[in-house]
Design an enzyme around this catalytic site. Structure first.
Site, PDB file in Angstrom:
ATOM      1  N   GLU A 193       0.888  -1.157   0.000  1.00  0.00           N
ATOM      2  CA  GLU A 193       0.000   0.000   0.000  1.00  0.00           C
ATOM      3  C   GLU A 193       0.924   1.204   0.000  1.00  0.00           C
ATOM      4  OE1 GLU A 193      -3.014  -0.095   3.208  1.00  0.00           O
ATOM      5  OE2 GLU A 193      -2.500  -2.198   3.392  1.00  0.00           O
TER       6      GLU A 193
ATOM      7  N   LYS B 209       3.896   0.847  10.193  1.00  0.00           N
ATOM      8  CA  LYS B 209       4.052   2.108   9.456  1.00  0.00           C
ATOM      9  C   LYS B 209       3.536   3.278  10.276  1.00  0.00           C
ATOM     10  CE  LYS B 209       3.039   0.126   5.160  1.00  0.00           C
ATOM     11  NZ  LYS B 209       2.195   0.124   4.006  1.00  0.00           N
TER      12      LYS B 209
ATOM     13  N   ARG C 229       5.154 -12.989   9.588  1.00  0.00           N
ATOM     14  CA  ARG C 229       5.860 -11.716   9.395  1.00  0.00           C
ATOM     15  C   ARG C 229       7.257 -11.815   9.960  1.00  0.00           C
ATOM     16  NH1 ARG C 229       1.812  -7.618   8.733  1.00  0.00           N
ATOM     17  NH2 ARG C 229       3.212  -5.879   9.000  1.00  0.00           N
TER      18      ARG C 229
HETATM   19  P1  ATP Z   1      -0.066  -1.665   7.058  1.00  0.00           P
HETATM   20  O1  ATP Z   1       0.207  -1.889   8.498  1.00  0.00           O
HETATM   21  O2  ATP Z   1      -0.100  -0.231   6.627  1.00  0.00           O
HETATM   22  O3  ATP Z   1      -1.122  -2.551   6.417  1.00  0.00           O
HETATM   23  P2  ATP Z   1       1.846  -3.481   6.001  1.00  0.00           P
HETATM   24  O4  ATP Z   1       3.085  -3.590   6.812  1.00  0.00           O
HETATM   25  O5  ATP Z   1       0.898  -4.608   5.942  1.00  0.00           O
HETATM   26  O6  ATP Z   1       1.229  -2.137   6.410  1.00  0.00           O
HETATM   27  P3  ATP Z   1       1.728  -3.377   3.122  1.00  0.00           P
HETATM   28  O7  ATP Z   1       2.150  -2.250   2.266  1.00  0.00           O
HETATM   29  O8  ATP Z   1       0.319  -3.776   3.157  1.00  0.00           O
HETATM   30  O9  ATP Z   1       2.263  -3.043   4.566  1.00  0.00           O
HETATM   31  O10 ATP Z   1       2.661  -4.628   2.839  1.00  0.00           O
HETATM   32  C1  ATP Z   1       3.009  -5.111   1.580  1.00  0.00           C
HETATM   33  C2  ATP Z   1       3.341  -6.561   1.707  1.00  0.00           C
HETATM   34  O11 ATP Z   1       4.405  -6.732   2.624  1.00  0.00           O
HETATM   35  C3  ATP Z   1       2.166  -7.354   2.232  1.00  0.00           C
HETATM   36  O12 ATP Z   1       2.044  -8.542   1.455  1.00  0.00           O
HETATM   37  C4  ATP Z   1       2.544  -7.680   3.638  1.00  0.00           C
HETATM   38  O13 ATP Z   1       2.005  -8.911   4.034  1.00  0.00           O
HETATM   39  C5  ATP Z   1       4.073  -7.728   3.573  1.00  0.00           C
HETATM   40  N1  ATP Z   1       4.673  -7.398   4.861  1.00  0.00           N
HETATM   41  C6  ATP Z   1       4.447  -6.313   5.607  1.00  0.00           C
HETATM   42  N2  ATP Z   1       5.142  -6.372   6.765  1.00  0.00           N
HETATM   43  C7  ATP Z   1       5.829  -7.531   6.746  1.00  0.00           C
HETATM   44  C8  ATP Z   1       6.733  -8.181   7.649  1.00  0.00           C
HETATM   45  N3  ATP Z   1       7.053  -7.632   8.821  1.00  0.00           N
HETATM   46  N4  ATP Z   1       7.257  -9.369   7.296  1.00  0.00           N
HETATM   47  C9  ATP Z   1       6.945  -9.923   6.108  1.00  0.00           C
HETATM   48  N5  ATP Z   1       6.103  -9.376   5.212  1.00  0.00           N
HETATM   49  C10 ATP Z   1       5.549  -8.193   5.520  1.00  0.00           C
HETATM   50 MG    MG Z   2      -1.156  -4.198   4.804  1.00  0.00          MG
END
Ligand code: ATP
Ligand code: MG
Length: 599
Positions: A80, A316, A306
């Site tokens: 996002e 974020k 994660r």
């Molecule tokens: P928000 O909290 O704003 O939803 P997010 O960390 O989920 O943020 P996204 O931009 O939705 O951020 O993430 C893009 C991709 O990265 C998604 O597929 C998410 O699952 C993956 N992702 C985010 N954080 C992690 C993490 N700590 N470890 C592995 N993958 C991650």
């Molecule tokens: Mg997300």
């Protein structure tokens, strides 16, 4: 986001197997044995014998390819654009792009841009730059969920037509009440039985911008009694009169993440939609859409845990708080766990990729020691950083018996001759680090002491004779004599120096600024603390501005990393380093030198 466990209930759908999680990912929760491949080894500096760990994703994809269920692997990285990418995203990037690379497939970069108020072009640009910097390239053009808004709208109309979606006028508070709880079923909305015709008309008017934000929503008609809250008539569209960075003012309604994500995957022919475990409970909904819509492809969602590292926050929202409150200088502050921050800190992309591989991919949440990342950085830099000398806190040394300057040829790397040599001039006035001299010391202090010997790195052995001090007792000049006349020689009397110290030539060295960074947080799990600001390390940045470095460092390229002998690895700041005013950031210390210095 509902956190209900998925309790499968065959009454919720006509195909009981369809929602069976185990059918889709009946996979171990841990990673296991080794899978031999050289994927991350391309000139990375890490041992070529390093083996890719087998993990459940690789096993699953191998099986799907072997059975012919998919002919080509297609993955996607779907950020996002509402913030900078962080180390957790690096893991997701490494997984998605890495798998595509390993199996000869494709990986798309798709912005899941369904929330325009929080998104911006700045974030879109930074994300693309970060993915490329990490060493990956997406297949085809950059994609956006917003590219498919028209298609999603058509599919929403399709669901309305089939009696599987309805416009609901409940206020957010009422909707919450009707939703039920984890232990109580929800209640049907009074608007649930509107005719397809009425729903179509209302939805078209939503699109035409006739209603105010929040006045109505479009919901899927699934099951208000489902044990999985995500299936209790989830929202598909919301009214938001917001300008979108890609589509401008074209749309006053925006699809929810749940409605857009799987359908975006389906449009693009994604075969494996790999996401993190918090989406596990959303999978039945993901599958419901794919099953009921006339999509051209049927992707499947697979979740992994994660990546969480100690001493780090990866939310974020929290990272934004650090930026907004001025705790750091921006998203790319070298203390931030953002990719842009790690880059500016001097962490090599190869080390980050290697770390992502090393930590493995599993289905159980855990906290990885950030020291593991630091160690990957150290390993890489030890091999690839040329050596140089930098005196952090200079004190003058006069060599009383050096009458003619010495021309020295000093190795740029102790174990790799391909780094070559550099020419250094040494005359009678030098600068050494204040901490490297004591008038008296015990035998554990292997540096310069009055009456004792030390070797100057790449040069001669000297012996300290006396020193001058100011009225406060601070040493101002040390007088010493050369015991040997040529670099590398041992003293003829057989009394060998106990240690080696670094130095620069007083007349040719140039001033520089050094920023010494430490961890931003003083607790291993800062995300758990109620107020993030309570656990900020007050000493996370120290700026030294009377540092002296070798003259050639004036011409260091921004982002070039050096090992400053005995001090650590330092990077020429990506933005602030200029030849008139060199600026170096501490990447990481040399563990051994720290212990030596702390004697
Ligand atoms: P928000 O909290 O704003 O939803 P997010 O960390 O989920 O943020 P996204 O931009 O939705 O951020 O993430 C893009 C991709 O990265 C998604 O597929 C998410 O699952 C993956 N992702 C985010 N954080 C992690 C993490 N700590 N470890 C592995 N993958 C991650
Ligand atoms: Mg997300």
């Amino acid at each position: 986001m509902g956190k209900a466990r998925i309790v499968l209930d065959s009454a919720t759908c006509d195909d009981p197997e369809f929602f069976d999680v185990t059918k889709h990912t009946d996979l171990p929760r841990e990673t296991s044995s080794c899978y031999s491949s050289a994927l991350f080894d391309r000139d990375s500096g890490f041992s070529m014998s390093a083996e890719l760990r087998s993990n459940f994703l690789r096993t699953q994809i191998e099986n799907d390819l072997a059975k012919g269920q998919v002919s080509e692997l297609v993955t996607r990285f779907p950020p996002e654009p509402n913030g900078f990418l962080h180390i957790g995203h690096a893991k997701s990037i490494a997984v998605n792009f890495g798998l595509a690379e390993q199996f000869g497939g494709r990986c798309h970069l798709r912005f899941d841009d369904t929330n325009p108020e929080k998104e911006s072009q700045e974030f879109i640009d930074s994300i693309q730059e970060d993915v490329r910097w990490l060493g990956f390239e997406w297949s085809g053009e950059v994609r956006h969920a917003s590219d498919y808004f028209e298609q999603f709208y058509e599919w929403a109309l399709y669901l309305i037509e089939k009696g599987m979606a309805y416009v609901c006028d409940l206020s957010p508070e009422e909707a919450r009440e009707y939703r039920g709880t984890l232990t109580e079923p929800g209640k049907n909305s009074p608007y649930r039985d509107r005719s397809a015709e009425e729903n179509r008309s209302l939805f078209c008017r939503m699109r035409a911008g006739e209603y105010a934000d929040g006045e109505r929503v479009l919901r899927a008609k699934i099951d208000m009694a489902s044990p999985n809250i995500n299936l209790r008539d989830p929202i598909l569209y919301r009214i938001r009169h917001a300008t979108h960075h890609q589509t401008g003012d074209q749309w006053p309604i925006y699809p929810t993440y749940d409605f857009a994500h799987g359908q975006g995957d389906a449009v693009e022919g994604v075969t494996h939609s790999i996401c993190t475990l918090e989406f596990e409970d959303h999978r039945p909904l993901y599958d419901w859409f794919i099953k009921h819509l006339p999509v051209p492809h049927a992707p499947r969602q697979i979740e992994f845990a994660r990546l969480n590292t100690s001493y780090t926050v990866t939310s974020k929202r929290k990272l934004k708080q650090l930026v907004d409150e001025g705790i750091v200088s921006g998203w790319d502050d070298p203390r931030m766990p953002t990719i842009a921050g790690l880059r500016r800190r001097g962490y090599p992309a190869e080390a980050i990729r290697h770390f992502c591989e090393e930590v493995g991919t599993s289905r159980s949440d855990s906290l990885v020691d950030v020291a593991m990342l630091e160690s990957a950085v150290r390993d890489r830099l030890n091999k690839f950083a040329p050596r140089a000398m930098c005196v952090m806190s200079p004190v003058r040394v006069e060599l009383t018996n050096l009458l003619v300057p010495l021309q020295l040829s000093v190795q740029n790397h102790p174990s790799d001759s391909s780094f070559g040599h550099r020419e250094l001039t040494m005359n009678s006035a030098l600068l050494i680090d204040r901490d490297d001299f004591r008038e008296q010391a015990n035998k554990h202090f292997k540096r310069l002491v009055l009456g004792k010997r030390v070797r100057l790195r790449g040069s001669v052995v000297i012996e300290a004779e006396s020193c001058d001090k100011d009225e406060n007792g601070n040493v101002t000049t040390i007088y010493a004599r050369c015991v040997t006349q040529e670099a590398g020689l041992d003293p003829e009397d057989g009394i060998k120096p106990k240690g080696v110290i670094h130095w620069v030539c007083a007349s040719t060295a140039i001033p520089a600024v050094v920023r010494r960074y430490d961890r931003l947080f003083c607790t291993p799990e800062p995300g758990r603390s109620e107020n993030l600001l309570d656990v900020i390390n007050p000493h996370s940045l120290t700026i030294l501005d009377d540092v002296m470095v070798e003259p050639a460092l004036r011409d260091a390229n921004p982002e070039a990393v050096f090992q400053f002998e005995r001090e650590g690895y330092f990077v020429a700041d990506r933005f602030d380093h200029v030849s008139e005013k060199p600026v170096f950031n501490l990447v990481i210390g040399l563990r051994d030198t720290w212990s030596d210095k702390n004697v």
